[in-house]
Structures are given as C-alpha cells and as structure tokens.
Design a protein around this motif. Structure first.
Motif, PDB file in Angstrom:
ATOM      1  N   UNK A 112       0.892  -1.205   0.022  1.00  0.00           N
ATOM      2  CA  UNK A 112       0.025   0.137  -0.070  1.00  0.00           C
ATOM      3  C   UNK A 112       0.769   1.106   0.127  1.00  0.00           C
ATOM      4  N   UNK A 113       2.005   1.116   0.061  1.00  0.00           N
ATOM      5  CA  UNK A 113       3.171   2.382   0.009  1.00  0.00           C
ATOM      6  C   UNK A 113       3.190   2.873  -1.260  1.00  0.00           C
ATOM      7  N   UNK A 114       2.580   1.984  -2.098  1.00  0.00           N
ATOM      8  CA  UNK A 114       2.996   2.300  -3.666  1.00  0.00           C
ATOM      9  C   UNK A 114       1.668   3.053  -4.311  1.00  0.00           C
ATOM     10  N   UNK A 115       1.839   4.150  -5.190  1.00  0.00           N
ATOM     11  CA  UNK A 115       0.451   4.789  -5.858  1.00  0.00           C
ATOM     12  C   UNK A 115      -0.106   3.644  -6.586  1.00  0.00           C
ATOM     13  N   UNK A 116      -1.411   3.639  -6.898  1.00  0.00           N
ATOM     14  CA  UNK A 116      -2.035   2.936  -7.628  1.00  0.00           C
ATOM     15  C   UNK A 116      -1.959   3.800  -9.143  1.00  0.00           C
ATOM     16  N   UNK A 124      11.932   1.315  -5.475  1.00  0.00           N
ATOM     17  CA  UNK A 124      12.212   2.752  -5.159  1.00  0.00           C
ATOM     18  C   UNK A 124      10.997   3.731  -5.394  1.00  0.00           C
ATOM     19  N   UNK A 125       9.820   2.943  -5.967  1.00  0.00           N
ATOM     20  CA  UNK A 125       8.698   3.921  -6.148  1.00  0.00           C
ATOM     21  C   UNK A 125       7.794   4.323  -4.859  1.00  0.00           C
ATOM     22  N   UNK A 126       8.287   3.869  -3.740  1.00  0.00           N
ATOM     23  CA  UNK A 126       7.203   4.106  -2.666  1.00  0.00           C
ATOM     24  C   UNK A 126       7.218   5.774  -2.275  1.00  0.00           C
ATOM     25  N   UNK A 127       6.003   6.140  -1.845  1.00  0.00           N
ATOM     26  CA  UNK A 127       5.646   7.533  -1.729  1.00  0.00           C
ATOM     27  C   UNK A 127       4.799   7.624  -0.442  1.00  0.00           C
ATOM     28  N   UNK A 128       4.845   8.985   0.057  1.00  0.00           N
ATOM     29  CA  UNK A 128       4.327   9.221   1.196  1.00  0.00           C
ATOM     30  C   UNK A 128       2.753   9.551   0.950  1.00  0.00           C
ATOM     31  N   UNK A 129       2.144   9.251  -0.200  1.00  0.00           N
ATOM     32  CA  UNK A 129       0.670   9.190  -0.389  1.00  0.00           C
ATOM     33  C   UNK A 129       0.047   8.489   0.594  1.00  0.00           C
ATOM     34  N   UNK A 130      -1.159   8.885   1.120  1.00  0.00           N
ATOM     35  CA  UNK A 130      -1.855   8.194   2.198  1.00  0.00           C
ATOM     36  C   UNK A 130      -2.663   6.980   1.486  1.00  0.00           C
ATOM     37  N   UNK A 138       2.144   4.687   4.466  1.00  0.00           N
ATOM     38  CA  UNK A 138       2.928   3.539   5.275  1.00  0.00           C
ATOM     39  C   UNK A 138       4.380   4.031   5.375  1.00  0.00           C
ATOM     40  N   UNK A 139       4.767   4.780   4.483  1.00  0.00           N
ATOM     41  CA  UNK A 139       6.323   5.077   4.149  1.00  0.00           C
ATOM     42  C   UNK A 139       6.848   5.817   5.705  1.00  0.00           C
ATOM     43  N   UNK A 140       6.121   6.520   6.275  1.00  0.00           N
ATOM     44  CA  UNK A 140       6.878   6.954   7.555  1.00  0.00           C
ATOM     45  C   UNK A 140       6.717   5.990   8.706  1.00  0.00           C
ATOM     46  N   UNK A 141       5.890   5.107   8.569  1.00  0.00           N
ATOM     47  CA  UNK A 141       5.779   3.954   9.443  1.00  0.00           C
ATOM     48  C   UNK A 141       7.112   3.230   9.353  1.00  0.00           C
ATOM     49  N   UNK A 246       0.746  -3.157 -10.338  1.00  0.00           N
ATOM     50  CA  UNK A 246       1.507  -4.181 -10.399  1.00  0.00           C
ATOM     51  C   UNK A 246       2.743  -4.531  -9.679  1.00  0.00           C
ATOM     52  N   UNK A 247       2.740  -5.262  -8.684  1.00  0.00           N
ATOM     53  CA  UNK A 247       3.974  -5.529  -7.932  1.00  0.00           C
ATOM     54  C   UNK A 247       5.024  -6.144  -8.371  1.00  0.00           C
ATOM     55  N   UNK A 248       6.238  -5.618  -8.652  1.00  0.00           N
ATOM     56  CA  UNK A 248       7.317  -6.318  -9.187  1.00  0.00           C
ATOM     57  C   UNK A 248       8.192  -6.725  -8.243  1.00  0.00           C
ATOM     58  N   UNK A 249       8.488  -8.094  -8.398  1.00  0.00           N
ATOM     59  CA  UNK A 249       9.548  -8.542  -7.204  1.00  0.00           C
ATOM     60  C   UNK A 249      10.873  -8.928  -7.734  1.00  0.00           C
ATOM     61  N   UNK A 250      11.379  -8.327  -8.772  1.00  0.00           N
ATOM     62  CA  UNK A 250      12.757  -8.729  -9.133  1.00  0.00           C
ATOM     63  C   UNK A 250      13.902  -8.627  -8.281  1.00  0.00           C
TER      64      UNK A 250
END
Length: 271
Positions: A112-116, A124-130, A138-141, A246-250
């Motif tokens: 959920x830390x990633x934008x849809x 590296x795409x994690x954002x501070x978006x709620x 989630x990122x501040x957590x 789409x979550x990438x797990x490379x």
C-alpha cells in the motif's frame, strides 16, 4: 548467521506464528508475543517461548522479554478499531529496540506504500501518499525503523495475504467489485514465511523488498474462484476501471535468489 541467534517475533499472528515454527525447525532460538494468556498457554504447551504483550497504544505486558534478541521481527498489523494508534505503537517498539541493544530489525509492511498508477511498481517507487484503506501513509511507518541509527532494518512489503486459513474471497463475497479485468497482487503465507526466513538466514539488512507472487490474475478470475472454493457468493463484477498497481519482485528474486512456492495465486487456491 549462527543457528544460536535469538529471534524475537512481536506478533504471533497469521505471519508471525508460522514463521516462528519454521525458524525453530531450522535451529533458531525463537521467542514471541501474543495479546492474551489463553493463547500464550497454548503456545507454551506446544513448546514455543511466548510472552504477553499488547498496546493501548503504550505497551502493556512483557516488553522487556520481547527485546532479548539478536533480531527483532515486527509483524503486528494496524488495528481496524484504532488505526490511529499504530504510529505510536511502532514508535514505542523502535525506542525499546534502540534501548535494548538489538542490532537487526525485520519490519513487515505492505505494498500500500505504492501509488495505484496502473503500472509496475518497484521498491524505489514508494511514496508518502496516504493509503486509501488506512487513511495514512505507510512510508513514515517504515521510517520509524529505517531512520534509526541504533539498529539496521530490512522492510518486507507484502501484497494481499492468502493461504494459512486466509480466504481473500471473504472480503468481497456478494459485493460489487470494480475493475474486473485489473490484475491482483497476492502472496501465500508459505511464501511470506519463506521470504522472511531467507532474509534472516542470509543476513540481509538495510534493504526493502517487495513480496508478491509472480503471476497477477485478474480480479474476475481470482475472486470468483476464491469465493466458489469457500462456498461464498461470487462478487458482482463491474468493468468500470478501478485504481491498481502491479508489484514487481525482481529485486527479491535476484538479491535473495528466492523462488516462490506459490507463483500463481489462482493455482494456489486449489489448496
């Protein structure tokens, strides 16, 4: 890492308890926490070192015992009754870890830390978006732990959980579900355990990893099968677009050499 390393798991829940059992089988010294005495007594009888620890949001119970470890694993999710308490709970755990001398922390987070955006997302795409589900980011957590100097933290971001008694269809049974042809991101509990064990065994710290099954079936196929397999009413699907990612797990597969036990969530619904 030495098999004598002591692992403390805060939250013997859907992920924490099977992880504890797997690590114990591998020869680790494992301790963990539950919120009630009945569950504690049951697990102690099964041979698992267990202590009572809850939060309101300040810690209640044996916090000191949870901090007697080489590696601290935090697997407690936000309470749906009081999600606003979650940041304070994590802050108290980070403070306790810093004061205890623990040097390694493994924190269970979420994608959920990633934008849809409708695109693939990488670490590296994690954002501070709620998060639309929790109302906070989630990122501040994660940063509650990753920005501490007293210990080194690895964050593992899980997609939707399935397996281990969790049927993801129950959340949508009989309800309208938009984005029928959008891909889903899921991970089986077996793989949650496998990924976390791999991080601990390979001694990989100071990283963030996505953890989501290789394949991404569409909502219509996945939730129809999930509900039918549990005898639940199938959702009412709408082709109206719905935000997704789409979550990438490379990174996980390359850095840890991890191979998913359940690479196809649709097939994993068969048992």
């Amino acid at each position: 890492m030495s098999s004598k390393s002591r692992i403390s798991i805060v939250g013997y829940g859907r992920v924490g308890l099977p992880l504890a059992k797997a690590l114990k089988e591998k020869g680790y010294d494992v301790t963990g926490t539950v919120t009630g005495s009945e569950k504690r007594d049951q697990l102690v009888a099964e041979g698992l070192d267990t202590h009572i620890l809850s939060f309101d949001p300040q810690p209640q119970g044996n916090l000191a015992a949870a901090m007697e470890a080489d590696v601290l694993v935090i697997t407690i999710p936000p309470s749906m009754r009081a999600p606003q308490d979650y940041p304070a709970i994590l802050e108290s755990l980070a403070d306790a870890a810093a004061n205890s001398g623990i040097k390694k922390v493994l924190f269970v987070a979420t994608t959920s830390v990633y934008p849809q955006t409708g695109d693939e997302v990488r670490e590296e795409d994690a954002t501070h978006e709620a998060s639309p589900f929790l109302g906070f980011s989630w990122l501040p957590l994660e940063e509650t732990f990753t920005q501490r100097d007293e210990f080194t933290t690895t964050v593992v971001r899980f997609s939707g959980l399935m397996g281990g008694g969790i049927n993801p269809g129950m959340y949508f049974a009989g309800r309208e579900l938009k984005g029928a042809n959008d891909p889903v991101n899921m991970i089986h509990i077996d793989d949650c355990v496998g990924v976390m064990a791999a991080i601990i065994e390979q001694d990989v710290w100071g990283e963030a990893f996505n953890a989501s099954a290789d394949k991404h079936p569409v909502k219509r196929d996945f939730y129809t099968k999930a509900c039918e397999s549990a005898g639940l009413p199938v959702p009412v699907f709408s082709d109206e677009p719905s935000p997704y990612r789409i979550v990438n797990c490379d990174k996980l597969k390359q850095r840890l050499g991890y191979v998913f036990k359940h690479s196809d969530p649709l097939a994993a619904l068969d048992g």
